[in-house]
Design an enzyme around this catalytic site. Sequence first.
Site, PDB file in Angstrom:
ATOM      1  N   SER A   1       0.827  -1.204   0.000  1.00 29.85           N
ATOM      2  CA  SER A   1       0.000   0.000   0.000  1.00 29.85           C
ATOM      3  C   SER A   1       0.859   1.249   0.000  1.00 29.85           C
ATOM      4  O   SER A   1       2.004   1.242   0.477  1.00 29.85           O
ATOM      5  CB  SER A   1      -0.897   0.018   1.240  1.00 29.85           C
TER       6      SER A   1
ATOM      7  N   TYR B   1      -2.176  -0.819  10.374  1.00 25.22           N
ATOM      8  CA  TYR B   1      -2.278  -1.227   8.966  1.00 25.22           C
ATOM      9  C   TYR B   1      -1.041  -0.791   8.188  1.00 25.22           C
ATOM     10  O   TYR B   1      -0.441  -1.584   7.461  1.00 25.22           O
ATOM     11  CB  TYR B   1      -3.537  -0.609   8.369  1.00 25.22           C
TER      12      TYR B   1
END
Length: 289
Positions: free
Chosen positions: A181, A194
């Site tokens: 990401s 995350y």
Amino acid sequence: MADALPETFPAQRQDPPGLTAAMDPVPDHGEDTYVGHGRLEGHVALITGGDSGIGRAVALAYAREGADIAFTHLPEEQPDADETARLVREAGRRVLPLAVDLRDPEACRSVVERTVEELARLDVLVNNAGYQMARGGGIAELDDEHLDRTLKTNLYALFWTVRAAVPHLRASRGCVINNTSIQAYEPSTSLVDYAATKAAINNATVNLAAELGPDGIRVNAVAPGPIWTPLQPATQPAEKLEQFGSDTPLGRAGQPAEVAPAFVFLASPRDASYVSGTVLGVTGGKPVF
């Protein structure tokens, strides 16, 4: 395609894990646009979290490139899983949906073994399943249950699944593609756990490429930016979605269909035969380095 994509989204909220049909607008997975060219003819791919979002777009693209598909999904994501399976069958390929929670090493081993038992081989492992939940407060609100879910879904499951898959990938001289990401490079304070898992996935990608390269196994990753998937309305404040993706140089969020070609390139033994240990950004212009 980009000219028709929205620059903003209506405020909306779903309960996790979120479902595609309830989204406004419904994401584009390439249903009407992706055209295959036989890049993965005869291959078998296992995609974790393949029921919706990027996972569905990758499953569809791989199927249209000639691959048979196994994919995992949570039991509560059955409606999305049914649609992904339909799209794969419509492309003329075999499909194996696997309803499972990957926060268990035995579950990860089992999905690999079932893929090989029922589809005869394994050429491509896509570690796409992920979990996030934005927090309004600071580190004090990061409770142990939430932290455990994020780490096990995003990171532990990747290691457990790769561990189970390596013998089969060694036999096929296949590849691993991890979904990381932009959060690994530009972490949001509301997504500290995350973002940390995604940075770890970048490191693991390079490390595994070094370890498995002598076996002929390529290991790479794709780093998406803000992509319109069910994860967003299920884990972000409703009002935040109205500006989702507007901070990118391209000024908008991306669609799953815009990410899938990166996974196709990295999976192709013809096009990416000398590509390993790299992270390919699909971020709308945000830097990945």
